[in-house]
Design a protein around this motif. Structure first.
Motif, PDB file in Angstrom:
ATOM      1  N   UNK A   1      -5.898   0.608  -2.456  1.00  0.00           N
ATOM      2  CA  UNK A   1      -6.516  -0.473  -1.678  1.00  0.00           C
ATOM      3  C   UNK A   1      -6.567  -1.784  -2.453  1.00  0.00           C
ATOM      4  N   UNK A   2      -6.319  -1.725  -3.761  1.00  0.00           N
ATOM      5  CA  UNK A   2      -6.369  -2.951  -4.567  1.00  0.00           C
ATOM      6  C   UNK A   2      -5.374  -3.993  -4.044  1.00  0.00           C
ATOM      7  N   UNK A   3      -4.346  -3.543  -3.345  1.00  0.00           N
ATOM      8  CA  UNK A   3      -3.344  -4.491  -2.837  1.00  0.00           C
ATOM      9  C   UNK A   3      -3.943  -5.427  -1.771  1.00  0.00           C
TER      10      UNK A   3
ATOM     11  N   UNK B   1       0.831  -1.203   0.000  1.00  0.00           N
ATOM     12  CA  UNK B   1       0.000   0.000   0.000  1.00  0.00           C
ATOM     13  C   UNK B   1       0.869   1.258   0.000  1.00  0.00           C
ATOM     14  N   UNK B   2       1.881   1.254   0.843  1.00  0.00           N
ATOM     15  CA  UNK B   2       2.783   2.392   0.918  1.00  0.00           C
ATOM     16  C   UNK B   2       3.497   2.616  -0.420  1.00  0.00           C
ATOM     17  N   UNK B   3       3.939   1.532  -1.025  1.00  0.00           N
ATOM     18  CA  UNK B   3       4.607   1.596  -2.321  1.00  0.00           C
ATOM     19  C   UNK B   3       3.686   2.242  -3.360  1.00  0.00           C
ATOM     20  N   UNK B   4       2.451   1.751  -3.407  1.00  0.00           N
ATOM     21  CA  UNK B   4       1.480   2.256  -4.380  1.00  0.00           C
ATOM     22  C   UNK B   4       1.244   3.759  -4.191  1.00  0.00           C
ATOM     23  N   UNK B   5       1.107   4.181  -2.950  1.00  0.00           N
ATOM     24  CA  UNK B   5       0.880   5.605  -2.668  1.00  0.00           C
ATOM     25  C   UNK B   5       2.108   6.426  -3.070  1.00  0.00           C
ATOM     26  N   UNK B   6       3.287   5.945  -2.693  1.00  0.00           N
ATOM     27  CA  UNK B   6       4.506   6.715  -2.978  1.00  0.00           C
ATOM     28  C   UNK B   6       4.731   6.868  -4.483  1.00  0.00           C
ATOM     29  N   UNK B   7       4.480   5.804  -5.242  1.00  0.00           N
ATOM     30  CA  UNK B   7       4.650   5.904  -6.685  1.00  0.00           C
ATOM     31  C   UNK B   7       3.723   6.966  -7.276  1.00  0.00           C
ATOM     32  N   UNK B   8       2.552   7.122  -6.672  1.00  0.00           N
ATOM     33  CA  UNK B   8       1.611   8.137  -7.144  1.00  0.00           C
ATOM     34  C   UNK B   8       2.013   9.539  -6.700  1.00  0.00           C
ATOM     35  N   UNK B   9       2.982   9.620  -5.808  1.00  0.00           N
ATOM     36  CA  UNK B   9       3.467  10.936  -5.387  1.00  0.00           C
ATOM     37  C   UNK B   9       4.559  11.465  -6.310  1.00  0.00           C
ATOM     38  N   UNK B  10       5.002  10.648  -7.261  1.00  0.00           N
ATOM     39  CA  UNK B  10       6.056  11.105  -8.176  1.00  0.00           C
ATOM     40  C   UNK B  10       5.573  12.313  -8.977  1.00  0.00           C
ATOM     41  N   UNK B  11       4.361  12.237  -9.492  1.00  0.00           N
ATOM     42  CA  UNK B  11       3.792  13.360 -10.259  1.00  0.00           C
ATOM     43  C   UNK B  11       3.729  14.609  -9.378  1.00  0.00           C
ATOM     44  N   UNK B  12       3.282  14.414  -8.140  1.00  0.00           N
ATOM     45  CA  UNK B  12       3.148  15.530  -7.203  1.00  0.00           C
ATOM     46  C   UNK B  12       4.507  16.181  -6.973  1.00  0.00           C
ATOM     47  N   UNK B  13       5.529  15.335  -6.841  1.00  0.00           N
ATOM     48  CA  UNK B  13       6.888  15.832  -6.629  1.00  0.00           C
ATOM     49  C   UNK B  13       7.378  16.593  -7.859  1.00  0.00           C
ATOM     50  N   UNK B  14       7.096  16.021  -9.050  1.00  0.00           N
ATOM     51  CA  UNK B  14       7.562  16.642 -10.293  1.00  0.00           C
ATOM     52  C   UNK B  14       6.975  18.040 -10.501  1.00  0.00           C
ATOM     53  N   UNK B  15       5.718  18.234 -10.114  1.00  0.00           N
ATOM     54  CA  UNK B  15       5.057  19.513 -10.370  1.00  0.00           C
ATOM     55  C   UNK B  15       4.944  20.376  -9.117  1.00  0.00           C
TER      56      UNK B  15
END
Ligand code: MN
Length: 722
Positions: free
Chosen positions: A121-123, A19-33
């Motif tokens: 949550x799919x995990x 779950x943490x992995x999935x969330x963090x990967x989705x933060x890459x876009x947030x970090x980029x912009x």
């Protein structure tokens, strides 16, 4: 106090990691912009999917509370205006409103981050299914891959606020409960399966096709392998009750009562009667009709009759503008499901092997099937196959590593293979820099409009902007992401591409006819449902009402002053600069003879952004250049004179300054240099005189027809005066 078993602890740990992995990967876009102002509004990123503004509108209305609407037919009608198409009844809007109410974050933050935290949550069901197969490592690997695989990421990334955020999570939970029900035969899973169906149906009303497929598989499984086992009949009966075509508020108590009855062993002998009642209830309530409706076109092809009344007008449809919507290449298909062609192929083999080793995984087949429908039904279906094929490759990885001679090699191979399948998906995420739907300046215009317009007023624009306009300005629109048929688009396209007078009169007509039609439909609800009454398109109704038998004749009269319907509300035009790019497409919808479908010649519109000043000439495009000397234009081998050369610029007060230089009254083309936008426009006379060019580009509006309300370089709003 009972202590957790080692297996349970490991399960929880794996869920936490994935779950943490999935969330963090989705933060890459947030970090980029991070801190990129054009994407931010009210201190938060804006969303990047157009449809999201639809659910956001419903949530906004639910949060704003009821207003006295004496005529409201049901509870939710009190939260919005009649015919404003706000989805206050939808699960997505209701869940959003709930989160926004109870969480200490802004509304903008809630809608932006909901997909991140819900889709991850799919995990949970993935790892729980693996737990049933006694292979937790497989669960972790599958969860890591499925949560970030290409298409699943695209449709659930930060800001991709749409129903997709739970559209895979919920059927995966349903699959988990079915698998656990069948392998444990515990009563509690009868209830969990039924509740999963209730929640899934609430979230996504079209869920019946997957539910019904799961049901069909269970029926087949029962008849083939275990037809004496009463548990399966209980499972099928409670599923049928949960799947009836009735309100969830009716199905929930029924399901609870049935579950209670199943707990009484003395009632076991009545199971076939209960199942019979369930089947009858399912059919009588119309549970099968949506499935039947889907099959019908295939079975009775050609038997559907078209209305014989009316003019049978020929409209241009949105589908005609989406080229080859259905066709996708194998590589795209494979990439979207697994991130790489090799991963995909191995995953398919792995899934087959998994089913061979663990028969119960056959129940995942409907999701694979739906995913593979993408090859005919369009890209959005691929996400259904993602978690199941992730199981496939994860299973192979764990099988191979279990054959390793030492423990060290075993874990090393697990890690290396897992990283290898994750990497292409990580690369995709890193490079997937999608913009927000609107930029900050465009939203400022709509926010200002919100304080001028009332909720009953209409804002006219192309359908692409419908949902965001309604969300930010809290008004009504003629067209949006769900309402854009050829007949809806025709008048709007007509307004944008015709003269100011034609546009103004058509606007008043189309808005008043739209409201009138809503009212008529409501008053004649039963007749319309029974198809005893045909609702004509606005344009057809106008033609008839003004005494014409040919729409072309009616449209001609708009060039003169005609008697318009009574004004019931204000009308605004929202004209963003970026609409310029789609002007040729917009034009297609009204540049057609509605009586016979014949397309007229396309007007001339040439947009140049990458021009080069070569001294004597300015190269506007590969085949188009401007000769500075005599202000003529070379188009291919032809040299044509310009009618006029127009230059626009914004001064320090952001006032649009327009300089027009007449060159040759007999020439057909005009060149407009929008210097502040670094854009050249080469247009014919019809386009030059069109409402969009006159109001957006030149701000040369007829003061009797329009009033300038809000302008900035990104978008301009005018109010209709008639
Ligand atoms: Mn409204």
């Amino acid at each position: 106090m009972n202590t957790l078993t080692k297996e349970t602890k490991l399960t929880l740990l794996y869920i936490f990691i994935a779950y943490t992995f999935s969330v963090l990967m989705r933060m890459i876009w947030v970090y980029q912009f991070h801190g990129y102002a054009p994407f931010i509004y009210h201190g938060q990123f804006m969303i990047n999917t157009n449809d999201g503004y639809y659910w956001a509108e419903g949530a906004r209305d639910l949060l704003s509370g009821t207003h006295t609407n004496g005529l409201a037919e049901n509870f939710y009608d009190k939260f919005h205006q009649f015919n404003d198409m706000s989805p206050v009844n939808s699960a997505a809007s209701q869940l959003t409103a709930l989160f926004a109410k109870i969480l200490p974050f802004s509304f903008e933050s809630v809608i932006f981050y909901m997909p991140v935290f819900l889709s991850s949550l799919v995990v949970v069901p993935i790892i729980l299914i693996a737990k049933d197969l006694k292979n937790l490592n497989m669960g972790l690997i599958a969860a890591l891959l499925a949560s970030i695989a290409w298409s699943y990421y695209n449709r659930t990334m930060a800001g991709y606020y749409d129903t997709d955020m739970l559209n895979i999570v919920l059927p995966m939970f349903l699959l988990w409960s079915i698998i656990w029900a069948i392998s444990t035969k515990k009563d509690i899973f009868l209830l969990i399966v039924a509740l999963d169906i209730l929640v899934y149906r609430w979230w996504y009303p079209q869920s019946y096709s997957l539910e019904f497929s799961f049901f069909g598989l269970i029926l087949a499984y029962t008849l083939i392998f275990d037809r004496k086992n009463i548990y399966y009949y209980k499972l099928m009966a409670i599923m049928m009750f949960a799947m009836m075509n009735l309100s969830g508020f009716v199905r929930l108590p029924i399901v609870l009562a049935v579950f209670y009855a199943f707990k009484q062993e003395k009632l076991d002998k009545y199971i076939y009667y209960i199942l019979g009642v369930a089947v009858i209830g399912f059919f009588v309530s119309g549970g099968f009709s949506p499935i039947w409706a889907k099959l019908q076109p295939y079975i009775f092809e050609g038997a559907v009759s078209v209305g014989k009344k009316g003019f049978k007008l020929h409209f241009f449809t949105v589908m005609q503008t989406v080229r080859e919507a259905g066709h996708i290449s194998f590589e795209t298909f494979a990439n979207r499901i697994s991130g790489h062609v090799v991963t995909f192929v191995v995953s398919v083999v792995g899934y087959i092997y998994l089913v061979y080793k663990h028969k119960i995984m056959i129940f995942a087949l409907p999701m694979v099937g739906l995913g593979f429908l993408a090859s005919v039904g369009g890209l959005r279906f691929t996400i259904y196959a993602v978690p199941i094929l992730a199981f496939g490759i994860a299973f192979l990885i764990t099988e191979i590593s279990s054959k390793m001679p030492t423990n060290k090699l075993k874990y090393l191979s697990l890690i290396m293979f897992t990283l290898a399948i994750l990497y292409p998906n990580y690369k995709h995420i890193d490079g997937y820099k999608v913009p927000t739907v609107f930029n900050n300046d465009e939203v400022k215009v709509l926010d200002a409009l919100k304080h001028k317009a009332t909720r009953e007023d209409y804002v006219i624009s192309w359908w692409d902007y419908g949902y965001p306009i309604r969300y930010y300005a809290d008004v009504k629109t003629l067209a949006d992401g769900g309402k854009h048929s050829g007949s809806v688009n025709f008048p709007i396209s007509f307004m944008l591409t015709h003269t100011q007078e034609e546009a103004a009169q058509m606007a008043r007509l189309d808005v008043e006819y739209t409201e009138k039609t809503f009212k008529f439909e409501k008053e004649h609800k039963q007749e319309v449902e029974d198809k005893n009454l045909t609702i004509f398109s606005n344009i057809e109704q106008m033609t008839t009402d003004y005494g014409f038998k040919d729409t072309n004749d009616f449209l001609q009269t708009l060039k003169t002053d005609i008697k318009l319907p009574k004004k019931t509300r204000d009308i605004y035009f929202y004209l963003p600069f970026k609409m310029l790019n789609i002007l040729p497409t917009i034009n297609l919808f009204s540049n057609i003879n509605l009586m016979n479908g014949a397309k007229s010649r396309n007007p001339f519109i040439f947009i140049s952004r990458r021009f080069k000043d070569l001294g004597k000439v300015i190269q506007l495009g590969s085949n188009v250049s401007l000769n500075k000397q005599d202000m003529s234009v070379n188009i291919g081998k032809n040299r044509v004179r310009l009618r006029r050369f127009v230059r626009t610029r914004y001064d320090k007060q952001m006032k649009n300054i327009v300089n027009t230089q007449m060159i040759d009254f007999t020439a057909k083309l005009s060149l407009i240099y929008m210097s502040s936008y670094n854009t050249f426009l080469l247009v014919d006379e019809k386009t030059y005189n069109s409402m969009y060019i006159q109001l957006m580009v030149l701000e040369n509006y007829d003061h009797n027809l329009f009033e300038k309300v809000i302008t900035n370089p990104y978008a301009k709003v005018y109010k209709l005066k008639i």
